[in-house]
Each structure stands twice: as C-alpha cells, then as structure tokens.
Write an enzyme that holds these catalytic residues in place. Structure first.
Site, PDB file in Angstrom:
ATOM      1  N   ASP A   1       4.138  -0.594  -4.736  1.00 52.72           N
ATOM      2  CA  ASP A   1       3.138  -1.615  -4.433  1.00 52.72           C
ATOM      3  C   ASP A   1       2.370  -2.005  -5.685  1.00 52.72           C
ATOM      4  O   ASP A   1       2.089  -3.186  -5.913  1.00 52.72           O
ATOM      5  CB  ASP A   1       2.171  -1.103  -3.371  1.00 52.72           C
ATOM      6  CG  ASP A   1       0.944  -1.984  -3.250  1.00 52.72           C
ATOM      7  OD1 ASP A   1       1.093  -3.146  -2.819  1.00 52.72           O
ATOM      8  OD2 ASP A   1      -0.164  -1.526  -3.606  1.00 52.72           O
TER       9      ASP A   1
ATOM     10  N   HIS B   1     -10.876  -0.549   4.390  1.00 55.94           N
ATOM     11  CA  HIS B   1     -10.310  -1.464   3.406  1.00 55.94           C
ATOM     12  C   HIS B   1     -10.806  -2.866   3.697  1.00 55.94           C
ATOM     13  O   HIS B   1     -10.849  -3.297   4.847  1.00 55.94           O
ATOM     14  CB  HIS B   1      -8.788  -1.458   3.425  1.00 55.94           C
ATOM     15  CG  HIS B   1      -8.189  -2.328   2.357  1.00 55.94           C
ATOM     16  ND1 HIS B   1      -7.894  -1.850   1.104  1.00 55.94           N
ATOM     17  CD2 HIS B   1      -7.875  -3.648   2.348  1.00 55.94           C
ATOM     18  CE1 HIS B   1      -7.410  -2.840   0.368  1.00 55.94           C
ATOM     19  NE2 HIS B   1      -7.389  -3.932   1.094  1.00 55.94           N
TER      20      HIS B   1
ATOM     21  N   ARG C   1       2.700 -10.217  -8.032  1.00 52.51           N
ATOM     22  CA  ARG C   1       2.229 -11.219  -7.070  1.00 52.51           C
ATOM     23  C   ARG C   1       1.072 -12.030  -7.630  1.00 52.51           C
ATOM     24  O   ARG C   1       0.939 -13.223  -7.356  1.00 52.51           O
ATOM     25  CB  ARG C   1       1.790 -10.532  -5.772  1.00 52.51           C
ATOM     26  CG  ARG C   1       2.950 -10.072  -4.897  1.00 52.51           C
ATOM     27  CD  ARG C   1       2.453  -9.204  -3.763  1.00 52.51           C
ATOM     28  NE  ARG C   1       1.429  -9.880  -2.977  1.00 52.51           N
ATOM     29  CZ  ARG C   1       0.467  -9.255  -2.305  1.00 52.51           C
ATOM     30  NH1 ARG C   1       0.376  -7.940  -2.357  1.00 52.51           N
ATOM     31  NH2 ARG C   1      -0.404  -9.943  -1.613  1.00 52.51           N
TER      32      ARG C   1
END
Length: 466
Positions: A168, A89, A175
């Site tokens: 998420d 990642h 966000r």
C-alpha cells in the site's frame, strides 16, 4: 529490475479489467508483491491504477486487494494487551485534528488505542505533520516500539513503518502523482489494509465529504463508508463509520502547531464548535467498540469525565513524553513553533458568515508553508491560519475573519485568497450538523442508536445493513 513474468502478470490484470472481467485473488496478490519487490515498473503499475480508477473493482476484488496489501508485509499481534485495542481513521479534511483529541480521551477511559498516521499532501494536513510540531516527538517507531509504547501508556501514534503494508505504501505514493487518489476501491483497500495489519479489534472510520475533503459529495462518502464496513465485516474487524461535513474547516485553526494548540485547548475542556462535537462522537464510538457493554449514555459520560477530570490531557502528556516529546510545549502551547510574520483578514461589511470555502482555506494554509505539494517538500510547522469566525456567526465591518501566519514573501498575496473564502450575507444561515450519519453493523454486542442506518436482527445485535 523488472521481470518478464511479473510484466506478463500485470498486463494480464490490466487487460482483464479493461474487458470487464473479474480478476482472481492470486493475480492481484502477485501484482502487489511484484510491484513492492521492484519487478514491475512504475509506469506499468500506474496503468493498472488508472484502469481500476476508470473501471472500478468488484467487492471481492477490493477485499482481495486489501488482503494483498496486508500480506505484502508484517502484521502486529496486539492480543497480548489483555483488552480490545481500537483505532480510528479519517479520510482527511481541512483543520482535521480529531486524532489529537480522541486518542488520549479513549486511552484515558481505559481502552488502548493504536494508530498509524501519515503526512499531509496539498490542501489537507496530516496527523504526523501536526504532532511533529512538538520538539523531539518521535513519529517513526518500529513495530516492536509500537507495541512497547502501547503497553506502557495505553496509546501509540506513529507513522507507517517500512514493514507494515509496504504494498500500500508504494502504491499510494504512485497514486498521488497519477490522479487516482479519489478511486473509492483504492481508498478503501488502502485504509482497511492498514487497520487490519496493525492488529486492532475495532475501528471508527471518519468519512468526510465536501470541498475540504477528498470526497466531494455525501453520496460518495456513504458509498465509501459502506465499502469499508463491508470489508471489515468480511475480515472480522468490527467497524463503525461517521459521515462528517467538511464544507467549512473543522475548528478555527488550520496549520500544524496551530492545530496542536487548539486540540490541547479542547483537551483542557474548551468547547470548540463542530470540532468538539465530532471528537466526542468519535471517542464515544471508539469506547463502545473497546467495551461493548457500554450503551450510548454510559460511554458519553465516560468521555466527558475523562476530559473534565484532566485525565485525557494527562494521558496525552504521558504518551508524548514516552515518545520523546518536549512536554513543556504541551504545558505551555505558546512555546510551539510559530511563523515570523502575520497578516489579518477583516470583514468589509456587517452580516452573517454564510459560508467558508474549506478547500480555499486549506490551499492558502499550504501556500503559507503549512502543507506540501510533494512528499519531499519541507513544511513550516508554525505556518497556517486561525479563523476568527465560523459559519453562522455574526460579524461587523472590521471584525477579524482570519489571522494568517507565514513568510513575508507570500503573506500579503494570500490575504486576498483567504478573504474570498468567506461569504457574508445579510441574513442568518441555516446550519448543517457536522455529523450527518453514523453507520455500522456486524460489530459484537453493540446497540443500534437513533439515526443509525443499522437494523436490529432481534438478538440485540445490529445486523449488517448493506
């Protein structure tokens, strides 16, 4: 529709954090599940995110949030692969096309790789956008399809499905519009929840810093890396972290099809400064996580051999065909999408390229059409730019600094912006390494390496250094 009990729950968490109190695991899990189910309004969750961004989370709370995200949806079981499945990642950066290289390389070495990726936003591109430059390539696999493709080809890359960490997914979208993207606990929980949910047995974290990344300083990047490594240790997920410098774009290409073409050149054996170095480092670490018996030298040899033999490129082609991609574009990258208009930025005087502002380059690429400023915005897969020089290279007046590709309406105005990103001086600059540190600990049967900040516990395994 909001729920009275759910509203009371989220307000209780907000008040607790504002008062410096620690929030219980069940409280965080309840809030995540209530928001995912629509029982909490966006503005209430936004208030909680803003509070967390200001006050932070304890390590226990960050782990609890991570687990809450994982529990909000389904998880994959990849133990049936018969081998350790690994992942990587990146926290994101301008010109970051590392996944396009390392995933097929590691898979070609016999270690399966399962990767869920996302779209880009603002000045940073996303792996899904880059790979979507290949006609027909499906980036929306369901969970069963993810496992099937992995079983058949040894690698899979797809977007995040609706049933994997939906908590998420919903929170991240919020966000992006509430100024809380750069909160370290929120970043760590978001990243690690996806790694845990997909069921891999090892992950390499590429934590980037500098103007071309979300994280500005190497100190913050180190803090985030430590936090994610600790979460991995807590949940039993072996992890390594690389701190990489994004003060200049990574490689020469910035833009979706342009970056695919550059990654394919690297898979064909072309050495691209900084990019190839970072890719080979991350590929080697992934290989060691999948096959812990390999030391640094042996893993490095296998990575280089997979490239030189053409097996890595063949693996990329095999995988792309499995997910519906037009492999003729892989065989001939000149057939990838291209923008209709081009412009050139040239050096105005002799000297050395002392700096290239990565954020300016990334923002220019987005304005050309290569990026988006909202998730609904359509991108031009052929738009972007290709640098003619990197930091430390000599230029003469008139040399090409960058080629821009985009629409006629805004191309010329962006030329001035791109020119301002290049800093040419009369002396050769000192060059900083692209990899500034490799961190880790607590993974099985690994060896600490020179420059690593792990400590050996005497058993042959590095002990957690945090």
């Amino acid at each position: 529709m909001t729920s009275t009990e759910a509203v009371k729950s989220v307000l209780g968490v907000i008040h607790a954090k504002r008062n410096g109190q620690t929030v219980g695991n069940d409280d965080l899990a309840t809030v995540v599940l209530d928001y995912t189910a629509g029982r909490i309004a966006d503005y209430q969750m936004a208030a909680l995110l803003a509070t967390v961004a200001c006050t932070g989370l304890t390590h226990a709370e960050t782990v609890a949030l991570t687990r809450a995200y994982v529990s909000s949806g389904s998880t994959l079981n990849l133990s049936t692969q018969g081998k350790r499945v690994v992942d990587k990642h990146s926290t994101g950066g301008v010109g970051d096309k590392v996944s396009l290289f390392v995933v097929p390389v590691v898979a070609a070495c016999g270690v399966p790789v399962a990767k869920l990726s996302g779209q880009g936003l603002d000045f940073m591109g996303g792996t899904i956008d880059k790979l979507s430059s290949i006609s027909g390539l499906r980036m929306d696999l369901g969970t069963d399809e993810v496992v099937d493709v992995l079983t058949r080809t040894g690698m899979v890359v797809s977007g995040q499905s609706d049933d994997l960490v939906p908590g998420d997914r919903a929170t991240y979208a919020l966000r992006d519009v509430t100024g809380t993207v750069d909160s370290l606990p929120l970043i760590a929980a978001s990243i690690m929840s996806k790694k845990i949910a997909i069921g891999t047995q090892g992950v390499v974290l590429d934590v980037k810093y500098g103007p071309g990344a979300v994280i500005g300083s190497v100190e913050e990047a180190r803090e985030l890396a430590v936090l994610m490594l600790r979460i991995g240790h807590e949940v039993g997920l072996p992890a390594r972290a690389v701190l990489s410098d994004m003060r200049q774009p990574l490689g020469y290409a910035v833009g979706n099809s342009l970056e695919v073409a550059e990654a394919l050149r690297a898979l064909r054996g072309e050495w691209i400064p900084r990019y190839s170095e970072l890719c080979e480092t991350i590929a080697r670490l992934m290989l060691q996580l999948g096959r812990p018996e390999l030391d640094v030298a042996a893993a490095t040899v296998q990575v280089k051999e997979a490239i030189a033999s053409g097996r890595a490129l063949a693996k990329f082609r095999e995988w792309a065909e499995e997910q519906g991609g037009d492999v003729s574009q892989i065989d001939d990258p000149s057939t990838l999408p291209s923008a209709p208009h081009a412009a050139t930025v040239r050096a105005t005087h002799d000297g050395w390229v002392a700096g290239i502002d990565a954020r300016t380059i990334g923002s220019a690429a987005a304005r050309l059409g290569a990026g988006r400023f909202s998730y609904e915005q359509q991108i031009d897969h052929g738009a972007g730019l290709v640098l003619g020089r990197q930091v430390g290279e000599r230029v003469q007046a008139g040399d090409v600094l960058a080629e821009l590709y985009g629409s006629a309406e805004n191309l010329e105005s962006i030329v001035v912006t791109v020119a301002s990103a290049f800093h040419v001086e009369d002396h050769e600059p000192d060059l900083e390494p692209v990899v500034s540190a490799i961190l880790g600990g607590g993974w099985p049967d690994g060896d600490a390496e020179q420059g690593d900040e792990s400590e050996n516990d005497g058993s042959g395994n590095p002990s957690p250094w945090w």
